[in-house]
Design a protein around this motif. Structure first.
Motif, PDB file in Angstrom:
ATOM      1  N   ALA A   1      -6.445  -0.907  -1.203  1.00  0.00           N
ATOM      2  CA  ALA A   1      -5.075  -0.456  -0.954  1.00  0.00           C
ATOM      3  C   ALA A   1      -4.211  -1.633  -0.516  1.00  0.00           C
ATOM      4  CB  ALA A   1      -5.053   0.626   0.122  1.00  0.00           C
TER       5      ALA A   1
ATOM      6  N   LEU B   1       0.068   4.448  -2.366  1.00  0.00           N
ATOM      7  CA  LEU B   1      -0.270   5.761  -1.833  1.00  0.00           C
ATOM      8  C   LEU B   1       0.823   6.787  -2.106  1.00  0.00           C
ATOM      9  CD1 LEU B   1      -1.945   4.719   1.511  1.00  0.00           C
ATOM     10  CD2 LEU B   1      -3.022   5.794  -0.446  1.00  0.00           C
TER      11      LEU B   1
ATOM     12  N   ALA C   1       0.828  -1.212   0.000  1.00  0.00           N
ATOM     13  CA  ALA C   1       0.000   0.000   0.000  1.00  0.00           C
ATOM     14  C   ALA C   1       0.848   1.241   0.000  1.00  0.00           C
ATOM     15  CB  ALA C   1      -0.922   0.001   1.220  1.00  0.00           C
TER      16      ALA C   1
END
Length: 225
Positions: free
Chosen positions: A189, A11, A7
């Motif tokens: 995610a 991100l 993740a």
């Protein structure tokens, strides 16, 4: 919620893809604002960044469009407007919200803040901008139900920063009597198979999961309305 290591790449890449709020949406995105429907239409407006815009997907694959399909199938009588803009920050959203709300809406889904956090912007500014957006919605559409889509930051930005960032959303939701989606990317995610090859944006399958998350919150509100 703990972020799995994959993740972090997803991100972090979000911050690199368009943290400039002046960047126009690409042809792969949804337009910043859909055509204004007739004045007597009941509207659900999604206001956010590339996640809302559906960057890299066909327009009908983005989760706001999927919500629109569910609404049409259920014959609930609402028109969905996708006002997502790739690279949008909360400051950018604050600057354009008045123009976007040219007509009143019944539901307003606010999905912003990820680009702020990933750039390490002051959380006080993020909170202030989100509150200003909410205040504008209350002024222009006082009858609107506001839904706040929560976001989380990876721990490599610092545990304190990540924790304080995450707390913005439930605190603002409580303060403004808004409905909270705790984490928009829940179940997406960190899952490589649910994100595009660029490692940045959800695939069509990923957006279907996001749509399911949003629908679980929105449908009960539509039924009440």
């Amino acid at each position: 919620m703990k972020f799995p290591l994959p993740a972090l790449a997803l991100l972090a890449a979000l911050a690199l893809t368009g943290c400039n709020s002046d960047q126009p949406a690409t042809t792969a995105d949804q337009p910043a604002v859909a055509p204004v429907p007739p004045a007597n239409t009941r509207r659900i407006l999604f206001f956010g960044n590339s996640l809302t815009a559906g960057m890299g997907l066909d327009p009908e694959e983005a989760f706001p469009a999927l919500i629109g399909q569910k609404i049409d199938s259920a014959r609930l009588g609402y028109t969905v407007i996708n006002a997502g803009l790739s690279g949008e920050t909360t400051a950018g959203g604050r600057s354009r919200i008045g123009w976007v709300l040219r007509q009143p809406v019944e539901f307003f889904i606010l999905e912003l803040g990820a680009n702020d956090g990933l750039r390490g912007l002051p959380l006080a500014d993020t909170r202030r901008n989100l509150q200003a957006i909410i205040d504008t919605v209350k002024k222009k559409s006082p009858q609107a139900q506001i839904i706040l889509a929560g976001m989380q930051m990876p721990p490599n930005l610092g545990k304190a920063y990540a924790k304080d960032f995450q707390s913005i959303y439930p605190e603002l939701a409580q303060k403004n009597n808004a409905v909270l989606i705790p984490f928009l990317l829940e179940g997406v995610a960190g899952h490589v198979e649910l994100n595009q090859k660029d490692g940045i944006h959800p695939t069509a399958k990923g957006d279907r999961i996001i749509a399911k998350t949003v629908w679980g919150v929105l449908l009960p509100l539509l039924k009440k309305a």
